[in-house]
Write a protein that holds these residues in place. Structure first.
Motif, mmCIF file in Angstrom:
data_model
loop_
_atom_site.group_PDB
_atom_site.id
_atom_site.type_symbol
_atom_site.label_atom_id
_atom_site.label_comp_id
_atom_site.label_asym_id
_atom_site.label_seq_id
_atom_site.Cartn_x
_atom_site.Cartn_y
_atom_site.Cartn_z
ATOM 1 N N ALA A 238 98.515 12.152 -82.662
ATOM 2 C CA ALA A 238 97.568 11.044 -82.395
ATOM 3 C C ALA A 238 97.210 10.524 -80.541
ATOM 4 O O ALA A 238 96.620 10.580 -80.114
ATOM 5 C CB ALA A 238 98.066 9.935 -82.867
ATOM 6 N N THR A 239 99.123 10.050 -79.801
ATOM 7 C CA THR A 239 98.610 10.079 -78.773
ATOM 8 C C THR A 239 98.788 11.045 -78.411
ATOM 9 O O THR A 239 97.377 11.012 -77.014
ATOM 10 C CB THR A 239 100.749 9.428 -78.517
ATOM 11 N N SER B 83 96.409 13.784 -78.570
ATOM 12 C CA SER B 83 95.107 13.201 -79.203
ATOM 13 C C SER B 83 94.278 12.034 -77.828
ATOM 14 O O SER B 83 93.275 12.266 -76.948
ATOM 15 C CB SER B 83 94.841 13.631 -79.898
ATOM 16 N N ILE B 84 95.096 11.024 -77.808
ATOM 17 C CA ILE B 84 94.495 9.929 -77.271
ATOM 18 C C ILE B 84 94.535 10.478 -75.709
ATOM 19 O O ILE B 84 94.098 10.074 -75.004
ATOM 20 C CB ILE B 84 95.259 8.430 -77.209
ATOM 21 N N PHE B 85 95.221 10.831 -74.912
ATOM 22 C CA PHE B 85 95.072 11.267 -73.811
ATOM 23 C C PHE B 85 94.194 12.361 -73.346
ATOM 24 O O PHE B 85 93.883 12.005 -72.533
ATOM 25 C CB PHE B 85 97.301 11.588 -73.323
ATOM 26 N N ILE B 86 94.333 13.244 -74.146
ATOM 27 C CA ILE B 86 93.639 14.458 -73.745
ATOM 28 C C ILE B 86 91.948 13.508 -73.846
ATOM 29 O O ILE B 86 91.150 13.874 -73.032
ATOM 30 C CB ILE B 86 93.193 15.426 -75.069
ATOM 31 N N GLY B 87 91.237 12.407 -75.069
ATOM 32 C CA GLY B 87 90.712 12.333 -75.182
ATOM 33 C C GLY B 87 90.150 11.461 -73.719
ATOM 34 O O GLY B 87 89.028 10.857 -73.419
ATOM 35 N N LEU B 88 90.765 10.320 -73.297
ATOM 36 C CA LEU B 88 91.364 9.475 -71.651
ATOM 37 C C LEU B 88 91.315 10.462 -70.381
ATOM 38 O O LEU B 88 90.212 10.902 -70.531
ATOM 39 C CB LEU B 88 92.087 9.014 -71.215
ATOM 40 N N SER B 89 91.531 12.089 -70.273
ATOM 41 C CA SER B 89 91.441 12.384 -69.711
ATOM 42 C C SER B 89 90.148 12.984 -69.206
ATOM 43 O O SER B 89 89.622 13.240 -67.978
ATOM 44 C CB SER B 89 92.457 13.621 -69.832
#
Length: 150
Positions: free
Chosen positions: A27-28, A30-36
C-alpha cells in the motif's frame, strides 16, 4: 564508514518490514507511485505547453490519482509493479556492474537476478501484489548487508 553501517542497518530493517508487513508495504509503495505520477504529470504540463506534454501529463495525473485513492480499481494491472521493479533492479544491477561505484559485483549480479525474477513474476502476480513487497525486502536486505560489511 560509519554512514555505510547505519545505512546498511536501516536498509536491513526496511527490508524486514517489507517482508513481515507486505500488505502495508505494498500500500505504501502504491502511494509513492501515485504521488510520483501526480507530480510527474504536473511537472510535465508546466514544463511545456505542447499537446503531447499536456496529454501525457493529464494521463499521468489520472493514473497517479487512481493509485492513490482507488488501488483496487487497478487489480487488472497488479503485474505492472513487478515489471517496473524488475526493470529498475536490472538497470540498477547493470549500473553497479559497469560503474566504479562501491557496489560490489556480486551484489549487482544478485540484484539483476532479483530483477529477472521480479519481471517473471509479473505474469503471476495478478491478484497477488504481495510478491513485490517480498522482492523489495530481499533486495533491501542484500544491499543492507553489503553496506554494513563494507
Amino acid at each position: 564508514m560509519e554512514q555505510n553501517k547505519i545505512a546498511g542497518i536501516l536498509s536491513i530493517l526496511l527490508g524486514l518490514i517489507f517482508i513481515i508487513f507486505p500488505v502495508f508495504s505494498t500500500a505504501t509503495l502504491s502511494i509513492f507511485i501515485g504521488l510520483s505520477l501526480v507530480f510527474f504529470g504536473i511537472v510535465l504540463i508546466l514544463s511545456g505547453f505542447s499537446a503531447a506534454n499536456i496529454l501525457i501529463g493529464i494521463l499521468a495525473i489520472i493514473v497517479g490519482l487512481v493509485f492513490l485513492f482507488n488501488i483496487t480499481a487497478l487489480s487488472f494491472i497488479f503485474g505492472l509493479p513487478f515489471y517496473i521493479i524488475g526493470i529498475l533492479l536490472i538497470l540498477g544491477g547493470i549500473i553497479g556492474l559497469i560503474s566504479d561505484s562501491k557496489i560490489s559485483k556480486i551484489t549487482s549480479v544478485l540484484i539483476i537476478i532479483l530483477g529477472i525474477i521480479s519481471f517473471a513474476l509479473g505474469g503471476f502476480s495478478i491478484g497477488q501484489p504481495l510478491f513485490a513487497a517480498m522482492l523489495i525486502g530481499v533486495a533491501l536486505i542484500i544491499e543492507g548487508i553489503r553496506l554494513y560489511l563494507d
